[in-house]
Design a protein around this motif. Structure first.
Motif, PDB file in Angstrom:
ATOM      1  N   ILE A 144       0.847  -1.201   0.000  1.00  0.00           N
ATOM      2  CA  ILE A 144       0.000   0.000   0.000  1.00  0.00           C
ATOM      3  C   ILE A 144       0.878   1.246   0.000  1.00  0.00           C
ATOM      4  O   ILE A 144       0.665   2.168  -0.794  1.00  0.00           O
ATOM      5  CB  ILE A 144      -0.947   0.021   1.214  1.00  0.00           C
ATOM      6  N   ALA A 145       1.852   1.289   0.888  1.00  0.00           N
ATOM      7  CA  ALA A 145       2.725   2.458   0.984  1.00  0.00           C
ATOM      8  C   ALA A 145       3.522   2.682  -0.298  1.00  0.00           C
ATOM      9  O   ALA A 145       3.683   3.812  -0.757  1.00  0.00           O
ATOM     10  CB  ALA A 145       3.671   2.309   2.178  1.00  0.00           C
ATOM     11  N   ALA A 146       4.009   1.583  -0.884  1.00  0.00           N
ATOM     12  CA  ALA A 146       4.810   1.694  -2.111  1.00  0.00           C
ATOM     13  C   ALA A 146       3.944   1.833  -3.351  1.00  0.00           C
ATOM     14  O   ALA A 146       4.445   2.214  -4.414  1.00  0.00           O
ATOM     15  CB  ALA A 146       5.707   0.469  -2.249  1.00  0.00           C
ATOM     16  N   ALA A 147       2.651   1.488  -3.235  1.00  0.00           N
ATOM     17  CA  ALA A 147       1.719   1.512  -4.360  1.00  0.00           C
ATOM     18  C   ALA A 147       2.218   0.659  -5.522  1.00  0.00           C
ATOM     19  O   ALA A 147       2.090   1.012  -6.689  1.00  0.00           O
ATOM     20  CB  ALA A 147       1.462   2.946  -4.846  1.00  0.00           C
ATOM     21  N   ARG A 148       2.770  -0.487  -5.192  1.00  0.00           N
ATOM     22  CA  ARG A 148       3.208  -1.416  -6.227  1.00  0.00           C
ATOM     23  C   ARG A 148       3.286  -2.842  -5.676  1.00  0.00           C
ATOM     24  O   ARG A 148       3.326  -3.060  -4.466  1.00  0.00           O
ATOM     25  CB  ARG A 148       4.538  -1.002  -6.844  1.00  0.00           C
ATOM     26  N   ASP A 149       3.326  -3.784  -6.600  1.00  0.00           N
ATOM     27  CA  ASP A 149       3.351  -5.211  -6.291  1.00  0.00           C
ATOM     28  C   ASP A 149       4.781  -5.632  -5.969  1.00  0.00           C
ATOM     29  O   ASP A 149       5.628  -5.664  -6.856  1.00  0.00           O
ATOM     30  CB  ASP A 149       2.809  -5.974  -7.511  1.00  0.00           C
ATOM     31  N   LEU A 150       5.034  -5.931  -4.696  1.00  0.00           N
ATOM     32  CA  LEU A 150       6.393  -6.322  -4.330  1.00  0.00           C
ATOM     33  C   LEU A 150       6.392  -7.252  -3.128  1.00  0.00           C
ATOM     34  O   LEU A 150       5.504  -7.215  -2.281  1.00  0.00           O
ATOM     35  CB  LEU A 150       7.262  -5.105  -4.024  1.00  0.00           C
ATOM     36  N   ALA A 151       7.390  -8.097  -3.078  1.00  0.00           N
ATOM     37  CA  ALA A 151       7.672  -8.947  -1.923  1.00  0.00           C
ATOM     38  C   ALA A 151       9.133  -9.357  -2.043  1.00  0.00           C
ATOM     39  O   ALA A 151       9.737  -9.232  -3.110  1.00  0.00           O
ATOM     40  CB  ALA A 151       6.763 -10.170  -1.909  1.00  0.00           C
ATOM     41  N   VAL A 152       9.706  -9.830  -0.962  1.00  0.00           N
ATOM     42  CA  VAL A 152      11.099 -10.265  -1.012  1.00  0.00           C
ATOM     43  C   VAL A 152      11.169 -11.779  -0.825  1.00  0.00           C
ATOM     44  O   VAL A 152      10.383 -12.362  -0.073  1.00  0.00           O
ATOM     45  CB  VAL A 152      11.963  -9.575   0.064  1.00  0.00           C
ATOM     46  N   SER A 176      22.759 -13.983   7.772  1.00  0.00           N
ATOM     47  CA  SER A 176      22.308 -13.087   6.705  1.00  0.00           C
ATOM     48  C   SER A 176      21.903 -13.896   5.477  1.00  0.00           C
ATOM     49  O   SER A 176      22.627 -14.800   5.052  1.00  0.00           O
ATOM     50  CB  SER A 176      23.439 -12.116   6.330  1.00  0.00           C
ATOM     51  N   VAL A 177      20.722 -13.585   4.945  1.00  0.00           N
ATOM     52  CA  VAL A 177      20.209 -14.276   3.764  1.00  0.00           C
ATOM     53  C   VAL A 177      20.037 -13.259   2.637  1.00  0.00           C
ATOM     54  O   VAL A 177      19.363 -12.238   2.803  1.00  0.00           O
ATOM     55  CB  VAL A 177      18.855 -14.956   4.055  1.00  0.00           C
ATOM     56  N   GLU A 178      20.661 -13.525   1.496  1.00  0.00           N
ATOM     57  CA  GLU A 178      20.549 -12.620   0.353  1.00  0.00           C
ATOM     58  C   GLU A 178      19.143 -12.735  -0.256  1.00  0.00           C
ATOM     59  O   GLU A 178      18.638 -13.840  -0.458  1.00  0.00           O
ATOM     60  CB  GLU A 178      21.591 -12.953  -0.706  1.00  0.00           C
ATOM     61  N   VAL A 179      18.528 -11.588  -0.513  1.00  0.00           N
ATOM     62  CA  VAL A 179      17.146 -11.581  -0.988  1.00  0.00           C
ATOM     63  C   VAL A 179      17.010 -10.766  -2.271  1.00  0.00           C
ATOM     64  O   VAL A 179      17.881  -9.968  -2.622  1.00  0.00           O
ATOM     65  CB  VAL A 179      16.184 -11.001   0.077  1.00  0.00           C
ATOM     66  N   VAL A 180      15.891 -10.990  -2.968  1.00  0.00           N
ATOM     67  CA  VAL A 180      15.552 -10.216  -4.159  1.00  0.00           C
ATOM     68  C   VAL A 180      14.076  -9.844  -4.084  1.00  0.00           C
ATOM     69  O   VAL A 180      13.280 -10.530  -3.433  1.00  0.00           O
ATOM     70  CB  VAL A 180      15.812 -11.014  -5.462  1.00  0.00           C
ATOM     71  N   GLU A 181      13.710  -8.744  -4.754  1.00  0.00           N
ATOM     72  CA  GLU A 181      12.307  -8.334  -4.825  1.00  0.00           C
ATOM     73  C   GLU A 181      11.635  -8.992  -6.015  1.00  0.00           C
ATOM     74  O   GLU A 181      12.233  -9.119  -7.088  1.00  0.00           O
ATOM     75  CB  GLU A 181      12.188  -6.810  -4.953  1.00  0.00           C
ATOM     76  N   ILE A 182      10.377  -9.412  -5.829  1.00  0.00           N
ATOM     77  CA  ILE A 182       9.624 -10.031  -6.932  1.00  0.00           C
ATOM     78  C   ILE A 182       8.179  -9.517  -6.911  1.00  0.00           C
ATOM     79  O   ILE A 182       7.696  -9.045  -5.882  1.00  0.00           O
ATOM     80  CB  ILE A 182       9.641 -11.583  -6.821  1.00  0.00           C
ATOM     81  N   PRO A 183       7.487  -9.592  -8.055  1.00  0.00           N
ATOM     82  CA  PRO A 183       6.072  -9.207  -8.102  1.00  0.00           C
ATOM     83  C   PRO A 183       5.202 -10.344  -7.572  1.00  0.00           C
ATOM     84  O   PRO A 183       4.865 -11.285  -8.295  1.00  0.00           O
ATOM     85  CB  PRO A 183       5.832  -8.948  -9.594  1.00  0.00           C
ATOM     86  N   ALA A 184       4.806 -10.279  -6.311  1.00  0.00           N
ATOM     87  CA  ALA A 184       4.137 -11.396  -5.649  1.00  0.00           C
ATOM     88  C   ALA A 184       2.799 -11.742  -6.282  1.00  0.00           C
ATOM     89  O   ALA A 184       2.461 -12.919  -6.425  1.00  0.00           O
ATOM     90  CB  ALA A 184       3.949 -11.071  -4.164  1.00  0.00           C
ATOM     91  N   VAL A 185       2.013 -10.729  -6.632  1.00  0.00           N
ATOM     92  CA  VAL A 185       0.683 -10.994  -7.189  1.00  0.00           C
ATOM     93  C   VAL A 185       0.799 -11.727  -8.525  1.00  0.00           C
ATOM     94  O   VAL A 185       0.084 -12.699  -8.783  1.00  0.00           O
ATOM     95  CB  VAL A 185      -0.107  -9.681  -7.366  1.00  0.00           C
ATOM     96  N   LYS A 186       1.718 -11.273  -9.360  1.00  0.00           N
ATOM     97  CA  LYS A 186       1.922 -11.916 -10.652  1.00  0.00           C
ATOM     98  C   LYS A 186       2.367 -13.366 -10.468  1.00  0.00           C
ATOM     99  O   LYS A 186       1.881 -14.271 -11.161  1.00  0.00           O
ATOM    100  CB  LYS A 186       2.973 -11.145 -11.448  1.00  0.00           C
ATOM    101  N   ILE A 187       3.269 -13.595  -9.541  1.00  0.00           N
ATOM    102  CA  ILE A 187       3.757 -14.955  -9.257  1.00  0.00           C
ATOM    103  C   ILE A 187       2.619 -15.830  -8.741  1.00  0.00           C
ATOM    104  O   ILE A 187       2.477 -16.996  -9.127  1.00  0.00           O
ATOM    105  CB  ILE A 187       4.900 -14.915  -8.230  1.00  0.00           C
ATOM    106  N   LEU A 188       1.791 -15.276  -7.879  1.00  0.00           N
ATOM    107  CA  LEU A 188       0.662 -16.021  -7.315  1.00  0.00           C
ATOM    108  C   LEU A 188      -0.300 -16.453  -8.409  1.00  0.00           C
ATOM    109  O   LEU A 188      -0.796 -17.591  -8.419  1.00  0.00           O
ATOM    110  CB  LEU A 188      -0.059 -15.158  -6.278  1.00  0.00           C
ATOM    111  N   ASN A 189      -0.569 -15.568  -9.346  1.00  0.00           N
ATOM    112  CA  ASN A 189      -1.455 -15.916 -10.463  1.00  0.00           C
ATOM    113  C   ASN A 189      -0.867 -17.030 -11.310  1.00  0.00           C
ATOM    114  O   ASN A 189      -1.571 -17.974 -11.714  1.00  0.00           O
ATOM    115  CB  ASN A 189      -1.708 -14.684 -11.341  1.00  0.00           C
TER     116      ASN A 189
END
Length: 538
Positions: A218-226, A244-257
């Motif tokens: 909501i705050a970012a107004a975009r589809d994101l998750a790590v 420490s775990v290396e992470v990347v951002e992905i479009p969660a809604v698109k992946i879920l679909n």
């Protein structure tokens, strides 16, 4: 070894092989049809569906299974053969028989395609294992527990409304969003696609409820998750804040679909085909989506357990749950159940929110009547977001939500069950042990005997006019019986708070009078977009 292969290559009768393979394939499909072990040959259906699962697999891959099956029922009647051993029954009375408590029916092999980290409450097929899981999980979603989650839900609904207020004020000044944001001001309204915003809201709510922190959509107004780059490393560092775990951002809604479409299409194919089909390009991408989505749960659980909190969330309640023997869930099982909560708690709420907003925007009379109820019951109270006590006294709001869930059942397909020993009898038709049966929600929600001749119309008044006994045995947004959605109390409270707060604050219209709610169906039936114009109400 190479010489032996050359010898085989030169001495095999390749013309015979070329004839044998297709002949064997045809026989493998024709013999079961003529033997008819489950007595299904007498039931009508698409020609190829009588011989092979491929017809249903193709329909699922194209993303409109519920609509296609509904057309088959309109053509052939209440009993339609969807596959060699799968019968769809569009009869309200069948709902309480196929999915009933104590009938012994089990989930079919369809659910194996939805297993990711390990089996969760949704896809476990063993009755005893399901009972064990349900004992641990069900108390989390009791009415008492759901009330505890209300403050978090209201917090994110408030953030959502503040964002729309902010964009509306900018729109009135003549500003517009970038191409990626997709909003603009015109004619005294803010015009945007409400579907992404419904996704942001649902994901942030479930993020906080399940893992103690929102995804920040909501705050970012975009589809994101790590997600972790290395899932194995993330699982091994589970709960260790020093690792420490290396992470990347992905479009969660698109992946879920993508994950939903893959699992649905794979699930209707024979298990023996799946290891080979999954290598095809489209299915191969689906496998990646399954793995990536699991990574979201792994990351969120690891982060949550690495930073203990006194706050109330679903994960802490899962940790505290015990089965009949007093045993808690193990690490891997806990993560698998968290993944189930993530999927069930986000996609269903966002899909339903978007659909209900669409129907209210399309039907101005209904929207006005709902806003009148909201103004009369909540008008003197200054809170921006409705609360649980307030929505309890809003019967027309409930009718608007239920009517939206009827027309747009986010879980619209018929969930498959295996007939148990002794068989089942439905409307004088007997089905033998091992037969796969399903009752399509999409179709029974359009049965004019129950809903009236105007069943295709969005008309909440029908919930006060129709026979309530008929409605209750036919309405199936969360399934019924022992495998019904455990989170239905929470889901309905979310929808009450979301729809009441949005419609009290804004007047909403569609971008065009002939605008349709286009959808695509994976496991869930999801809107593709919903362009609306909003105006703040005085």
């Amino acid at each position: 070894m190479l010489g032996l292969l050359n010898l085989l290559y030169h001495h095999l009768d390749w013309r015979g092989v070329a004839l044998f393979v297709p002949a064997a394939f045809i026989l493998a499909h024709l013999v079961p049809y003529f033997l008819d072990p489950h007595g299904l040959r007498k039931y009508p259906g698409p020609f190829f569906a009588k011989f092979s699962d491929v017809w249903l697999g193709w329909v699922c891959k194209n993303g409109h299974r519920s609509e296609v099956v509904h057309e088959m029922h309109k053509k052939y009647g209440p009993f339609v053969r969807l596959a060699p051993n799968h019968l769809s029954i569009a009869e309200p009375d069948a709902l309480g028989i196929v999915y009933a408590h104590g009938n012994g029916a089990l989930k079919s092999e369809f659910y194996d395609a939805f297993v990711s980290i390990r089996r969760g409450i949704f896809n476990t097929r063993d009755r005893n294992e399901h009972s064990r899981k349900r004992k641990i999980i069900s108390h989390i979603f009791s009415q008492k527990s759901v009330v505890e989650f209300e403050p978090q839900i209201r917090l994110y609904v408030k953030m959502f409304i503040h964002q729309w207020d902010r964009l509306y004020d900018l729109a009135l000044k003549g500003e517009s969003g970038s191409d990626g944001e997709g909003w603009k001001g015109e004619g005294g309204r803010l015009w945007l696609d409400c579907l992404p915003w419904a996704n942001y809201l649902a994901f942030d709510i479930v993020g906080d409820l399940a893992f103690g922190a929102p995804f920040g959509m909501i705050a970012a107004a975009r589809d994101l998750a790590v997600v972790p780059k290395d899932q194995k490393q993330a699982m091994e560092s589970y709960g260790n804040s020093k690792t420490s775990v290396e992470v990347v951002e992905i479009p969660a809604v698109k992946i879920l679909n993508g994950r939903g479409e893959f699992s649905m299409s794979m699930g209707v194919l024979p298990p023996s085909w799946r290891p080979y089909v999954r290598h095809l390009p489209w299915y191969n991408q689906g496998q990646k989506d399954v793995k990536t989505l699991a990574g979201i749960a792994i990351m969120a659980v690891a982060k949550r357990l690495g930073t203990p909190t006194d706050g109330i969330d679903l994960l802490s309640k899962l940790q505290g749950g015990r089965d009949c023997d007093g045993n808690p869930m193990g690490r891997e099982e806990l993560t698998a159940e968290a993944l189930t909560l993530l999927i069930a708690g986000s996609d269903t709420t966002s899909n339903s929110t978007c659909a209900i907003i669409y129907y209210l925007a399309q039907n101005r009379r209904v929207q006005t009547k709902l806003q009148t109820e909201l103004d009369e019951q909540l008008g003197a109270e200054d809170e921006l977001v409705a609360n649980g006590q307030q929505v309890k006294r809003l019967p027309y709001l409930d009718a608007c939500i239920n009517e939206g869930l009827r027309l747009h059942s986010t879980s619209a397909l018929g969930l498959p069950r295996i007939v148990p020993e002794g068989g089942l009898t439905i409307t004088d038709e007997h089905f033998s042990e091992g037969t796969v049966l399903s009752v399509p929600s999409y179709s029974i929600h359009r049965d004019k005997r129950i809903w009236g001749d105007d069943f295709e119309d969005y008309r909440p008044e029908r919930w006060f006019e129709r026979d309530q006994a008929d409605i209750q045995k036919t309405f199936n947004p969360f399934s019924i019986g022992p495998r019904a959605c455990v989170g239905r109390n929470l889901a309905f409270l979310e929808l009450q708070l979301i729809i009441a707060s949005i419609m009290r604050r804004f007047d909403i219209v569609l971008a065009s009078s002939d605008q349709k709610l286009e959808t695509r169906e994976g496991f869930l039936r999801k809107p593709l977009a919903c362009k609306v114009g909003i105006k703040r109400r005085e």
